[in-house]
Design an enzyme around this catalytic site. Structure first.
Site, PDB file in Angstrom:
ATOM      1  N   ASP A 141       9.167   2.758   0.117  1.00  0.00           N
ATOM      2  CA  ASP A 141       8.107   3.436   0.850  1.00  0.00           C
ATOM      3  C   ASP A 141       8.279   3.080   2.327  1.00  0.00           C
ATOM      4  O   ASP A 141       7.889   1.998   2.767  1.00  0.00           O
ATOM      5  CB  ASP A 141       6.742   3.007   0.319  1.00  0.00           C
ATOM      6  CG  ASP A 141       5.605   3.716   1.037  1.00  0.00           C
ATOM      7  OD1 ASP A 141       5.889   4.440   2.016  1.00  0.00           O
ATOM      8  OD2 ASP A 141       4.445   3.549   0.625  1.00  0.00           O
TER       9      ASP A 141
ATOM     10  N   LYS B 248       3.871   9.206   9.171  1.00  0.00           N
ATOM     11  CA  LYS B 248       3.671   8.607  10.498  1.00  0.00           C
ATOM     12  C   LYS B 248       4.679   9.118  11.546  1.00  0.00           C
ATOM     13  O   LYS B 248       4.562  10.258  11.957  1.00  0.00           O
ATOM     14  CB  LYS B 248       3.626   7.085  10.343  1.00  0.00           C
ATOM     15  CG  LYS B 248       2.422   6.732   9.443  1.00  0.00           C
ATOM     16  CD  LYS B 248       2.149   5.307   9.128  1.00  0.00           C
ATOM     17  CE  LYS B 248       0.866   5.274   8.273  1.00  0.00           C
ATOM     18  NZ  LYS B 248       0.811   4.238   7.276  1.00  0.00           N
TER      19      LYS B 248
ATOM     20  N   TYR C 220       0.853  -1.195   0.000  1.00  0.00           N
ATOM     21  CA  TYR C 220       0.000   0.000   0.000  1.00  0.00           C
ATOM     22  C   TYR C 220       0.880   1.234   0.000  1.00  0.00           C
ATOM     23  O   TYR C 220       1.852   1.319   0.769  1.00  0.00           O
ATOM     24  CB  TYR C 220      -0.898   0.003   1.242  1.00  0.00           C
ATOM     25  CG  TYR C 220      -1.787   1.220   1.364  1.00  0.00           C
ATOM     26  CD1 TYR C 220      -2.860   1.412   0.490  1.00  0.00           C
ATOM     27  CD2 TYR C 220      -1.566   2.184   2.347  1.00  0.00           C
ATOM     28  CE1 TYR C 220      -3.687   2.522   0.595  1.00  0.00           C
ATOM     29  CE2 TYR C 220      -2.393   3.293   2.473  1.00  0.00           C
ATOM     30  CZ  TYR C 220      -3.448   3.463   1.591  1.00  0.00           C
ATOM     31  OH  TYR C 220      -4.256   4.561   1.703  1.00  0.00           O
TER      32      TYR C 220
HETATM   33  C1  LIG Z   1       0.207   4.740   5.856  1.00  0.00           C
HETATM   34  C2  LIG Z   1       0.969   4.468   4.622  1.00  0.00           C
HETATM   35  C3  LIG Z   1       0.879   5.301   3.505  1.00  0.00           C
HETATM   36  C4  LIG Z   1      -0.094   6.431   3.420  1.00  0.00           C
HETATM   37  O1  LIG Z   1       0.150   7.435   4.338  1.00  0.00           O
HETATM   38  P1  LIG Z   1      -1.031   8.464   4.707  1.00  0.00           P
HETATM   39  O2  LIG Z   1      -0.406   9.413   5.650  1.00  0.00           O
HETATM   40  O3  LIG Z   1      -2.120   7.624   5.291  1.00  0.00           O
HETATM   41  O4  LIG Z   1      -1.456   9.103   3.435  1.00  0.00           O
HETATM   42  C5  LIG Z   1       1.724   5.048   2.441  1.00  0.00           C
HETATM   43  N1  LIG Z   1       2.581   4.024   2.461  1.00  0.00           N
HETATM   44  C6  LIG Z   1       2.690   3.193   3.512  1.00  0.00           C
HETATM   45  C7  LIG Z   1       3.696   2.095   3.487  1.00  0.00           C
HETATM   46  C8  LIG Z   1       1.883   3.374   4.627  1.00  0.00           C
HETATM   47  O5  LIG Z   1       1.971   2.521   5.654  1.00  0.00           O
END
Ligand SMILES: *Cc1c(COP(=O)(O)O)cnc(C)c1O
Length: 429
Positions: free
Chosen positions: A239, A267, A144
């Site tokens: 990511d 995060k 994701y």
């Molecule tokens: C949470 C997450 C996202 C998206 O971040 P948001 O702040 O919710 O837009 C993208 N990549 C990874 C791996 C994530 O865990």
């Protein structure tokens, strides 16, 4: 029957907010029941609007490495707010933040702050496309990367067929530039690279996955991926929105010993405020405006409150590198307790854990990719989730998520969570 305040609020919320929530997983759809409205968080605990308290393992889906509302982040915010909330002009805090990130993550030479993980991944792909002059990119099934249009694509029926949108509103045009490979399967990458020779700008990956539940990457796979990207002049993007500053100071890339060209963060980097960042090699990042022609902007990007909270979190990480040892110990303790329970109940459910990220999968199959992850019995997970919730333990309300252990979880919290796990599993299995 008395209706709870949470239920009352949810009914009201549904009239004004789509599905009653501002991010879908919060609605408990995949575990059943109604979401619980929260009032307050402190350390390892959250407190709901009906006066219940929970030991919780979401940490706002990742940011709360030190538990809820740690005093040093709260104080940083209180100090910052004295000077105002936003200027739309540069501040020293942004320079400090960028410097600290480049110090903690060696592959980052330059970094741009944004407001969410989604923004970070979208912008990283744009920078990679601008830098290479190519348009396609590879992502992995089950990873994701936020809700950007061109990420909401899943594999078509055969490995080399076009991807298909996973959401209405995403165009076929978007799908055409997104190539889907299988996680931990280097041949699937080689096939795509061969079939799209010279057309691929980037490969983006959760190098340690949290978003199909916790799934580790194989050492040979990630090293071969690096080699392919070097040979084909493809920008490799890690990511690290979830793994950055969670698995180590330098994130998954430090743990794996592989340097990506670009990385994305979110995060933890915001200390609980809405923040994202993308960065990496200087020659790529200097493509970004106003240094270069790749446009990317943000009215509130680098916001002083967000920077203060993030700086407080990252400074704590820098000055206390032992937090990762502590997290490893606490997480291993929880994992071992749960594994023991599973064994004692004569079950063979799988637990994947890397550092303070962990998932209990309701399957007997080893989980190494998307196809093995979805062998889990999500209905059983739903029952387990409610069994734990009834015992005061708040887990992610979905099977395909990682739970997070924080430095605030005490031995007593972990012991309670181990006991609850035994009882909840016994009840359902
Ligand atoms: C949470 C997450 C996202 C998206 O971040 P948001 O702040 O919710 O837009 C993208 N990549 C990874 C791996 C994530 O865990």
């Amino acid at each position: 029957m008395n209706i709870s305040t949470s239920e009352k609020l949810f009914n009201e919320a549904k009239q004004y907010i789509p599905g009653g929530v501002n991010s879908p997983v919060r609605a408990f759809k995949s575990v059943g029941g109604n979401p619980i409205f929260m009032q307050r968080g402190e350390g390892s605990k959250i407190f709901d609007v009906d006066g219940n308290e929970y030991i919780e393992y979401i940490g706002s889906w990742g940011p709360h490495l030190f538990g809820h509302n740690p005093p040093f982040i709260k104080q940083a915010l209180l100090n910052a707010i004295e000077n105002g909330t936003s200027f739309g002009a540069p501040t020293e805090l942004e320079v400090q933040m960028a410097k600290l990130i480049t110090e903690l993550v060696p592959s980052i030479e330059m970094v741009r702050m944004v407001n969410s993980g989604t923004e970070a991944t979208m912008s990283a792909i744009r920078a990679a496309r601008g830098y290479t002059g190519k348009e396609k990119f590879i992502k992995f099934e089950g990873c994701y990367h936020g809700h950007g249009d061109f990420f909401l694509i899943k594999a078509g029926s055969g490995a080399l067929t076009f991807g298909v949108p996973t959401s209405p509103g995403v165009t076929k045009g978007n799908a055409a530039d997104t190539l889907i490979a299988d996680f931990n399967n280097i041949d699937s990458v080689k096939q795509l690279v061969k079939a799209n020779k010279g057309e691929i700008a980037a490969v983006i990956i959760e190098a340690v996955v949290g978003n199909m539940g916790t799934v580790p990457v194989s050492d040979s796979f990630i090293k071969e991926l690096r080699t392919i990207c070097d040979e084909e002049k493809i920008v490799l993007i890690f990511d690290e929105v979830m793994t950055g500053f969670r698995l180590s100071q330098g994130g998954a890339q430090e743990v794996l010993g592989v340097k990506p060209d670009l990385s994305t963060f979110g995060k933890i980097i915001g200390g609980g405020l809405p923040v994202g960042a993308y960065g990496g090699k200087k020659e790529i990042m200097e493509m970004v405006s106003p240094a270069g022609p790749v446009y990317q902007a943000g009215t509130l990007s680098g916001n002083p409150l967000a920077m203060s909270a993030g700086l407080a979190a990252l400074t704590e990480i820098k000055t206390h590198p032992e937090v990762y040892k502590l997290l490893e110990e606490k997480s291993a303790y929880l994992e071992n307790g749960w594994k023991e329970n599973i064994k004692n109940l004569g079950k063979n459910f799988q637990i994947n854990r890397i550092g303070s990220m962990m998932t209990l999968f309701f399957t007997e199959e080893k989980v190494t990719d998307y196809n093995s992850a979805i062998t889990s019995d999500a209905t059983l997970y739903g029952k387990y989730f409610h069994g734990m919730l009834n015992r005061g333990i708040y887990l992610p309300p979905a099977q395909y998520e990682a739970l997070f252990v924080s430095t605030a979880h005490s031995k007593e919290d972990l012991d309670k969570s181990i006991k609850a796990n035994y009882e909840a599993l016994k009840e359902i299995a």
